[in-house]
Design an enzyme around this catalytic site. Structure first.
Site: not given
Length: 256
Positions: A90, A141, A154, A157-158, A187
């Site tokens: 996580n 994500s 980002y 990476s996801k 979130i």
């Protein structure tokens, strides 16, 4: 759903989705190994877990971008519990920027945290998960499922995490290890603030999220935690290789 006598290792457990996941697994009877960089926050989370689950979690203060820390996380968990049933990757960071504004330093920072460290920890965990026919849950994500401007490193990476999930599911299925990811939308955590958004910009971002999420709101960490627990449980015994959106329908919209 019960996790009595199941050992669950959670990285990034000191806040946000990781903290909520720790608390929820504690309510289900899990034995917890909680990893994070913020000792004060991690102690608060651990105390809450203990008050709910009546079992004291193992706390490991570590930066899993450092190889020696990652090894220590796994070694400490096994030394304490002698086994491992669930790995929840996580820990992660978010950096804003485009191809014109994202430096190599930022790119490396994002990939070292969001991808490389997970690869290393999972590699160390697999021999123990084989013994227990355990499960791996990667917290990805919606950015791994679709493209958003201004979040290049980002997003990449996801996407790597989602491919990591599917590849592991194929490689480890014959060993009875299930591997899945959850793909949250917006979130309400500290993630975006830590990426540099000030309070006013962040509040406007949350307000805008009411329009971009078909359910009309951003999500909360507990909703992600419950999905993680489901995928890790025997209730999901025939599910592997899935990138599961927990995003109020965000993945299905064209709005930015």
């Amino acid at each position: 759903m019960k996790f009595i006598d199941k050992v669950v290792l959670i990285t990034g457990a000191s806040s946000g989705v990781g903290a909520a996941t720790a608390v929820y697994f504690a309510s289900l009877g899990a034995k917890l190994s909680l990893c994070g960089r913020n000792e004060q926050n991690l102690i608060i989370v651990a105390n809450k877990c203990e008050s709910i689950g009546k079992m004291k979690p193992l706390i490991i203060i570590a930066d899993i971008t450092k190889e020696e820390d990652t090894k220590r996380v796994m070694e400490s968990t096994i030394a304490h519990y002698l086994t491992l049933n669930v790995l929840i990757n996580n820990a992660g960071i978010l950096e804003t920027g485009t191809i014109e504004t994202t430096s190599l330093e930022q790119f490396d920072k994002v990939f070292n945290t969001n991808v490389r460290s997970w690869y290393h920890l999972t590699m160390l965990a697999v021999p123990f998960l084989i013994k227990t026919e355990g499960t791996i849950i990667n917290v990805s994500s919606v950015n791994g499922l679709r493209s958003f401007p201004g979040l290049l490193a980002y997003n990449m990476s996801k996407s790597a995490v989602d491919q990591f999930t599917k590849c592991l599911a194929l490689e480890l299925g014959s060993k009875k290890i299930r591997v899945n990811s959850v793909n949250p939308g917006v979130i309400i955590t500290e993630l975006h603030k830590r990426s540099g958004l000030d309070e006013d910009t962040y509040n406007k971002f949350l307000e805008h999220s009411k329009k971009t999420h078909p359910l009309g709101r951003p999500g909360n960490p507990e909703e992600v935690a419950r999905t993680i627990a489901f995928l890790a449980s025997d209730d999901a015994s025939f599910i592997t290789g899935v990138n599961l959106p927990v995003d109020g329908g965000r993945h299905a919209t064209c709005l930015r």
